[in-house]
Design a protein around this motif. Structure first.
Motif, PDB file in Angstrom:
ATOM      1  N   ILE A   1      26.752 -54.597 -41.131  1.00  0.00           N
ATOM      2  CA  ILE A   1      25.973 -54.014 -41.912  1.00  0.00           C
ATOM      3  C   ILE A   1      27.237 -52.496 -40.494  1.00  0.00           C
ATOM      4  O   ILE A   1      26.995 -52.809 -39.010  1.00  0.00           O
ATOM      5  CB  ILE A   1      25.616 -53.449 -41.720  1.00  0.00           C
ATOM      6  CG1 ILE A   1      24.717 -54.446 -43.271  1.00  0.00           C
ATOM      7  CG2 ILE A   1      24.696 -52.285 -41.808  1.00  0.00           C
ATOM      8  CD1 ILE A   1      23.194 -54.691 -42.965  1.00  0.00           C
ATOM      9  N   CYS A   2      27.562 -51.101 -40.729  1.00  0.00           N
ATOM     10  CA  CYS A   2      27.936 -50.556 -40.281  1.00  0.00           C
ATOM     11  C   CYS A   2      26.925 -49.144 -40.907  1.00  0.00           C
ATOM     12  O   CYS A   2      27.686 -48.105 -40.950  1.00  0.00           O
ATOM     13  CB  CYS A   2      29.765 -49.853 -40.166  1.00  0.00           C
ATOM     14  SG  CYS A   2      30.460 -51.696 -39.697  1.00  0.00           S
ATOM     15  N   PRO A   3      25.740 -48.935 -39.772  1.00  0.00           N
ATOM     16  CA  PRO A   3      25.287 -47.836 -39.844  1.00  0.00           C
ATOM     17  C   PRO A   3      25.793 -46.878 -39.351  1.00  0.00           C
ATOM     18  O   PRO A   3      26.676 -46.650 -38.371  1.00  0.00           O
ATOM     19  CB  PRO A   3      24.298 -48.161 -39.684  1.00  0.00           C
ATOM     20  CG  PRO A   3      24.041 -49.911 -38.577  1.00  0.00           C
ATOM     21  CD  PRO A   3      25.545 -49.924 -38.767  1.00  0.00           C
ATOM     22  N   GLY A   4      25.823 -45.090 -39.726  1.00  0.00           N
ATOM     23  CA  GLY A   4      25.509 -43.861 -39.203  1.00  0.00           C
ATOM     24  C   GLY A   4      24.227 -43.821 -37.873  1.00  0.00           C
ATOM     25  O   GLY A   4      23.978 -45.081 -37.322  1.00  0.00           O
ATOM     26  N   THR A   5      24.134 -42.535 -37.938  1.00  0.00           N
ATOM     27  CA  THR A   5      22.578 -42.168 -37.329  1.00  0.00           C
ATOM     28  C   THR A   5      21.119 -42.888 -37.507  1.00  0.00           C
ATOM     29  O   THR A   5      21.500 -42.220 -38.916  1.00  0.00           O
ATOM     30  CB  THR A   5      22.822 -40.839 -37.025  1.00  0.00           C
ATOM     31  OG1 THR A   5      24.019 -41.318 -35.747  1.00  0.00           O
ATOM     32  CG2 THR A   5      21.783 -40.820 -35.472  1.00  0.00           C
ATOM     33  N   VAL A   6      20.354 -43.903 -37.308  1.00  0.00           N
ATOM     34  CA  VAL A   6      19.221 -43.869 -38.579  1.00  0.00           C
ATOM     35  C   VAL A   6      18.516 -43.743 -37.354  1.00  0.00           C
ATOM     36  O   VAL A   6      17.979 -44.066 -36.141  1.00  0.00           O
ATOM     37  CB  VAL A   6      19.479 -45.387 -38.982  1.00  0.00           C
ATOM     38  CG1 VAL A   6      18.001 -46.067 -39.430  1.00  0.00           C
ATOM     39  CG2 VAL A   6      20.811 -45.672 -39.298  1.00  0.00           C
ATOM     40  N   GLN A   7      17.280 -43.484 -38.654  1.00  0.00           N
ATOM     41  CA  GLN A   7      15.950 -43.035 -37.708  1.00  0.00           C
ATOM     42  C   GLN A   7      15.012 -44.451 -36.834  1.00  0.00           C
ATOM     43  O   GLN A   7      15.032 -44.973 -38.088  1.00  0.00           O
ATOM     44  CB  GLN A   7      15.069 -41.901 -37.662  1.00  0.00           C
ATOM     45  CG  GLN A   7      14.003 -41.462 -37.239  1.00  0.00           C
ATOM     46  CD  GLN A   7      14.250 -40.645 -36.440  1.00  0.00           C
ATOM     47  OE1 GLN A   7      14.189 -39.176 -36.506  1.00  0.00           O
ATOM     48  NE2 GLN A   7      13.517 -40.886 -35.289  1.00  0.00           N
ATOM     49  N   THR A   8      15.272 -44.410 -35.430  1.00  0.00           N
ATOM     50  CA  THR A   8      14.158 -45.782 -34.732  1.00  0.00           C
ATOM     51  C   THR A   8      13.652 -45.700 -32.996  1.00  0.00           C
ATOM     52  O   THR A   8      14.263 -44.183 -33.133  1.00  0.00           O
ATOM     53  CB  THR A   8      15.650 -46.790 -34.833  1.00  0.00           C
ATOM     54  OG1 THR A   8      16.547 -46.324 -34.221  1.00  0.00           O
ATOM     55  CG2 THR A   8      15.847 -47.625 -36.413  1.00  0.00           C
ATOM     56  N   PRO A   9      13.220 -46.045 -33.165  1.00  0.00           N
ATOM     57  CA  PRO A   9      12.407 -46.087 -31.507  1.00  0.00           C
ATOM     58  C   PRO A   9      13.975 -46.183 -31.100  1.00  0.00           C
ATOM     59  O   PRO A   9      13.964 -45.259 -29.664  1.00  0.00           O
ATOM     60  CB  PRO A   9      11.917 -47.097 -31.313  1.00  0.00           C
ATOM     61  CG  PRO A   9      11.302 -47.136 -33.025  1.00  0.00           C
ATOM     62  CD  PRO A   9      12.755 -47.422 -33.901  1.00  0.00           C
TER      63      PRO A   9
END
Length: 246
Positions: free
Chosen positions: A176-184
């Motif tokens: 899986i190659c995500p972009g920018t994800v809202q995480t801690p």
């Protein structure tokens, strides 16, 4: 409760927060038995008490600890490798210590977990391995992500190698190659750049959708790859980046 993972036993690393936590919860909602692990036991407290989730403190930089976990879980159906760290900077900013740490955590930990859990999958006659890569550098170049992007490109190679070696044995391995994800983790990177609107905009400007991804959106993709719905899918690079790499 849904049933897409009914009867499956799943291991999730870095399940204490962000994408790992969202995926552990989603797997559980889909009727899987989930072993949720993290190096920080306190972060796993939020998952305790959720039906079908078992929490364990595991340091994926400790090969013996991974082997102990595999002994405890027995043969599993799904391995989701989510542990990782993002270094900021160019090749001239990078240190040997950062390079070694990143490759140990972002790549070697997957090597170790796959070695530990793959034999059980082979005995069962099948299994799904899902590795967390990134759109950064493994799909397109990302500024100031020299070390991180290099490790995540390595994850793609690791994924394809496992996929091709075991495709005839019922094993699937996908990235899986995500972009920018809202995480801690993103919050920490924003804070490291000084916090505030300008630091947030540094990350947001590369997302054509005008927003960050949600951890639950990545978890949904991980669930598909873990389920029998993706039985014809292996060795793939699954980009989920809000149009960043278009």
């Amino acid at each position: 409760m849904e049933m897409r993972l009914k009867g499956k036993t799943c291991v999730v690393t870095a399940a204490g927060q962000g994408i790992g936590a969202a995926t552990a919860r989603t797997f559980a909602r889909e009727s899987a038995r989930v072993w949720a692990t993290d190096v920080d036991a306190g972060k796993l407290d939020a998952l305790k008490g959720i039906e079908s989730i078992v929490t364990r403190r595991v340091d994926v930089l400790d090969k013996a600890a991974i082997g102990q976990l595999a002994s405890e879980t027995g043969a599993v159906d799904v391995l989701f490798n989510c542990a990782g760290f993002v270094h900021h900077g160019t090749v001239l900013d990078a240190t040997d210590e950062q390079w070694q740490f990143a490759f140990n955590l972002n790549v070697r930990s997957m090597f170790w977990t796959i070695q530990a859990f793959l034999p059980g999958m082979l005995e069962k006659g099948g299994g799904s391995i899902v590795n967390m890569s990134s759109a950064a550098s493994s799909v397109k170049g990302a500024a100031l992500r020299f070390i991180y992007g290099t490790t995540k490109a390595a994850v793609v190679g690791l994924t394809k190698s496992v996929a091709v070696d075991y495709v005839s044995k019922g094993i699937r391995c996908n990235a899986i190659c995500p972009g920018t994800v809202q995480t801690p983790s993103l919050d920490e990177r924003i804070s490291a750049l000084g916090g505030g609107a300008d630091a947030k905009q540094f990350f947001l400007q590369r997302q054509p959708t005008g927003r960050f991804g949600a951890a639950e959106e990545i978890a949904a993709l991980a669930t598909y790859l873990a389920s029998d719905e993706s039985a014809f899918t292996t060795g793939t690079v699954n980009v989920i980046d809000g149009g960043w790499s278009v």
